[in-house]
Design a protein around this motif. Structure first.
Motif, PDB file in Angstrom:
ATOM      1  N   LEU A   1       2.858  -2.019   0.899  1.00 27.49           N
ATOM      2  CA  LEU A   1       2.542  -3.625   0.205  1.00 27.49           C
ATOM      3  C   LEU A   1       3.694  -4.742   0.429  1.00 27.49           C
ATOM      4  O   LEU A   1       4.651  -4.105   1.426  1.00 27.49           O
ATOM      5  CB  LEU A   1       3.467  -3.481  -0.762  1.00 27.49           C
ATOM      6  N   ASP A   2       3.029  -5.823   0.745  1.00 23.07           N
ATOM      7  CA  ASP A   2       3.746  -6.681   1.481  1.00 23.07           C
ATOM      8  C   ASP A   2       5.707  -7.564   0.241  1.00 23.07           C
ATOM      9  O   ASP A   2       4.955  -7.436  -0.773  1.00 23.07           O
ATOM     10  CB  ASP A   2       3.954  -8.967   1.440  1.00 23.07           C
ATOM     11  N   PRO A   3       7.066  -6.895   0.930  1.00 21.53           N
ATOM     12  CA  PRO A   3       7.756  -6.706   0.041  1.00 21.53           C
ATOM     13  C   PRO A   3       7.654  -8.679  -1.493  1.00 21.53           C
ATOM     14  O   PRO A   3       8.497  -8.375  -2.015  1.00 21.53           O
ATOM     15  CB  PRO A   3       8.411  -6.914   0.812  1.00 21.53           C
ATOM     16  N   ALA A   4       7.570  -9.984  -0.639  1.00 20.33           N
ATOM     17  CA  ALA A   4       7.708 -10.728  -1.597  1.00 20.33           C
ATOM     18  C   ALA A   4       6.693 -10.233  -2.482  1.00 20.33           C
ATOM     19  O   ALA A   4       7.476 -10.801  -3.187  1.00 20.33           O
ATOM     20  CB  ALA A   4       6.970 -11.847  -0.374  1.00 20.33           C
ATOM     21  N   SER A   5       5.717  -9.814  -2.217  1.00 21.29           N
ATOM     22  CA  SER A   5       4.758  -9.672  -3.594  1.00 21.29           C
ATOM     23  C   SER A   5       4.888  -8.774  -4.480  1.00 21.29           C
ATOM     24  O   SER A   5       4.601  -8.594  -5.396  1.00 21.29           O
ATOM     25  CB  SER A   5       3.271  -9.239  -3.071  1.00 21.29           C
ATOM     26  N   VAL A   6       6.091  -7.878  -4.478  1.00 25.55           N
ATOM     27  CA  VAL A   6       6.851  -6.334  -5.376  1.00 25.55           C
ATOM     28  C   VAL A   6       7.502  -7.287  -6.858  1.00 25.55           C
ATOM     29  O   VAL A   6       8.399  -7.873  -5.960  1.00 25.55           O
ATOM     30  CB  VAL A   6       7.098  -5.253  -4.708  1.00 25.55           C
TER      31      VAL A   6
END
Length: 121
Positions: free
Chosen positions: A114-119
Motif C-alpha cells: 500500500l501507498d502510505p498516503a492512502s492508509v
C-alpha cells in the motif's frame, strides 16, 4: 468479477494468512492460523480463525466476537489487548499472540503493497 467478461478487474484488497507473514508467532500451544482481509486503504475487512491448538481457544479466539473486533480497524490502530481489543481472563498468552499476529501481518502487508498516503489513520 468474471474473468471472461472482465479480464483485468480492479483490485479490491488483499487476503493473507498470518502464519505466512509472521510464522514465528506462537500462542500458548502453537501457531494460530488466521485469514485476514484488508482493503486498499489499510482497513481490515474481516478475519477468520481457521485453526489453532490452544487449550482455551474455544472461549477466547474461536468465538466470532473475537475476530469481529478487527473489522473496520486500520493497520495504524494500536491493537492493544484490554484497550482497543477485548481480553478474556485465563487466555492471555493465546489472545496476545493472536492480536500480535493480526497486527504484525497486517502492517507487513500494508508496508509491502500500500501507498502510505492512502492508509487511513
Amino acid at each position: 468479477a468474471d474473468p471472461k467478461t472482465t479480464p483485468n478487474p480492479a483490485l479490491l484488497g488483499y487476503a493473507f494468512w498470518t502464519t505466512d507473514l509472521v510464522p514465528a508467532e506462537y500462542g500458548y500451544h502453537g501457531p494460530i492460523h488466521v485469514l485476514v482481509g484488508m482493503d486498499l486503504s489499510g482497513v481490515l475487512t474481516g478475519a477468520i480463525v481457521d485453526y489453532d491448538s490452544e487449550p482455551y481457544g474455544y472461549f477466547s479466539i474461536q468465538p466470532p466476537e473475537f475476530v469481529a473486533q478487527f473489522t473496520g480497524k486500520s493497520v495504524r490502530a494500536p491493537f492493544r489487548l484490554g484497550e482497543d481489543i477485548d481480553a478474556v481472563s485465563r487466555a492471555t498468552i493465546t489472545m496476545t499472540s493472536a492480536v500480535r499476529a493480526i497486527r504484525d501481518s497486517s502492517r507487513a502487508m500494508a508496508r509491502q503493497f500500500l501507498d502510505p498516503a492512502s492508509v487511513k489513520p
